[in-house]
Write an enzyme that holds these catalytic residues in place. Structure first.
Site, PDB file in Angstrom:
ATOM      1  N   GLY A   1     -15.695 -56.338  94.536  1.00  0.00           N
ATOM      2  CA  GLY A   1     -14.643 -55.934  93.259  1.00  0.00           C
ATOM      3  C   GLY A   1     -13.160 -55.959  94.047  1.00  0.00           C
ATOM      4  O   GLY A   1     -12.819 -56.033  95.111  1.00  0.00           O
ATOM      5  N   HIS A   2     -12.266 -55.874  92.970  1.00  0.00           N
ATOM      6  CA  HIS A   2     -10.545 -55.756  93.355  1.00  0.00           C
ATOM      7  C   HIS A   2     -10.343 -54.678  94.225  1.00  0.00           C
ATOM      8  O   HIS A   2     -10.860 -53.424  94.405  1.00  0.00           O
ATOM      9  CB  HIS A   2      -9.972 -56.037  92.051  1.00  0.00           C
ATOM     10  CG  HIS A   2     -10.101 -54.671  91.189  1.00  0.00           C
ATOM     11  ND1 HIS A   2      -9.281 -54.914  89.945  1.00  0.00           N
ATOM     12  CD2 HIS A   2     -10.652 -53.757  91.158  1.00  0.00           C
ATOM     13  CE1 HIS A   2      -9.677 -53.744  89.334  1.00  0.00           C
ATOM     14  NE2 HIS A   2     -10.545 -52.995  90.116  1.00  0.00           N
ATOM     15  N   ASN A   3      -9.725 -54.916  95.206  1.00  0.00           N
ATOM     16  CA  ASN A   3      -8.975 -53.892  96.199  1.00  0.00           C
ATOM     17  C   ASN A   3      -9.820 -53.366  97.215  1.00  0.00           C
ATOM     18  O   ASN A   3      -9.599 -52.407  97.836  1.00  0.00           O
ATOM     19  CB  ASN A   3      -8.242 -52.902  95.422  1.00  0.00           C
ATOM     20  CG  ASN A   3      -7.130 -53.282  94.431  1.00  0.00           C
ATOM     21  OD1 ASN A   3      -7.380 -53.492  93.310  1.00  0.00           O
ATOM     22  ND2 ASN A   3      -6.164 -53.600  95.105  1.00  0.00           N
TER      23      ASN A   3
END
Length: 349
Positions: A243-245
């Site tokens: 997922g993002h980050n």
């Protein structure tokens, strides 16, 4: 072509017991190796099988060597890490037969004039490279790949057919991206207002270090504001979602179908078994090992092996166990009441 055992030992080390001029043609499993093969023993439970092997030579550890040597008649290369030795030897064998794609850009590829492609790189049929992208020395871009604007591919990195590498993302040297991998997709970011979802622009990047392997159909989301970071030496199997980050520490490895939700921070040298899940915004320390199928629902701050699943059972047995689990609160309350009653009776005596 045959490879001398002496050449293997000279290149990779180890102690050779046997004729250094003996040639082997390939590496084969213990149970199917023949007189032209070299095999390896990395699991001590297979000592008996190794001792009966028909291989011309074996790669094995100092702990296994005395037992195997008692009956095995072939040559032996004794080394502290037979599995790693096998991996390097296998690479050496493959190097004699594999053919690197010729440098150049296929006529059907679409390369923006503002992109930079090193003359030693190979760009396959129907690939697309957008403006400002940088493709380094000896890079291989397979058929149908997409390289977004201002993306950067480090030297000696290979993208197999149909990899998508979105805008501004970067990967370092000697990376491998297998077919269907998608790097830099939008993260799953939405705000809610009056029951409707409002998309949050995902403006970060995906930054990937050196010597990273990414499996087929694995997806890595770009950051929402900051970047998603995959550090050096990470190995990701097929069909993984990052997922993002997120930040994945150096030399961490994940087996197929692992899912990591946004903003999780995972340390170095961790391992994740197949289908393990990590919830978002958690922190996992270095040297943590998560068993297959486990759900990581809290941060893990100490190294070690962690398992989070209920063992497989017959359905009726599982239902009985689930019913007990549902009633644990009431059972605990009853036990506390009984304990209090017993204490009161004891005090009255």
């Amino acid at each position: 072509m045959g490879i001398r055992l002496g050449d293997l030992v000279e290149r990779f080390g180890g102690q050779l017991v046997g004729n250094p001029d003996l040639e082997v043609q390939a590496i084969a499993p213990l149970d199917s190796a023949g007189a032209s093969h070299i095999s390896f023993l990395s699991n001590s439970k297979l000592r008996a099988l190794a001792a009966q092997s028909q291989a011309a030579a074996l790669i094995l550890s100092p702990l296994d060597d005395p037992t195997v040597a008692a009956t095995y008649e072939g040559a032996r290369i004794v080394t502290t890490n037979p599995y790693a030795y096998f991996a390097r030897a296998a690479q050496y064998f493959v190097s004699f037969t594999e053919q690197a794609p010729a440098p150049g850009i296929h006529p059907s590829a679409v390369v923006d004039p503002g992109a930079t492609v090193d003359p030693t790189a190979h760009v396959g049929p129907h690939a697309t490279i957008e403006e400002g992208a940088i493709v380094g020395a000896h890079v291989v871009i397979g058929a149908g790949c997409f390289i977004g604007r201002e993306a950067a591919i480090g030297e000696h990195t290979q993208l197999f057919a149909n990899v998508t590498f979105h805008a501004r993302c970067r990967i370092g040297k000697r990376g491998i991206l297998h077919s269907g991998a998608v790097i830099g997709t939008d993260g799953f970011g939405f705000a809610v207002e009056a029951g409707a979802y409002i998309k949050i622009p995902q403006t970060g990047r995906v930054l990937i270090g050196d010597d990273v392997d990414i499996g087929a159909n694995t997806t890595i989301d770009r950051g929402a504001l900051d970047d998603t970071v995959i550090e050096d030496g990470v190995k990701l199997d097929n069909q993984i979602q990052i997922g993002h980050n997120c930040r994945i520490g150096a030399h961490t490895a994940m087996a197929g179908c692992v899912g990591v939700a946004g903003s999780a921070k995972i340390g170095s040298r961790c391992t994740f078994g197949g289908a393990a899940m990590v919830l978002g915004h958690l922190e996992i320390a270095d040297n943590v090992h998560i068993s297959s199928g486990s759900m990581v629902s809290r941060s893990v701050l100490e190294p070690g092996q962690y398992t989070g699943f209920y063992p497989l059972a017959k359905n009726a047995e599982w239902e009985r166990s689930a019913a007990i689990v549902r009633n644990l609160d009431s059972m605990r309350a009853k036990i506390r009441t009984l304990e209090k009653t017993i204490r009161n009776l004891t005090e009255q005596k």
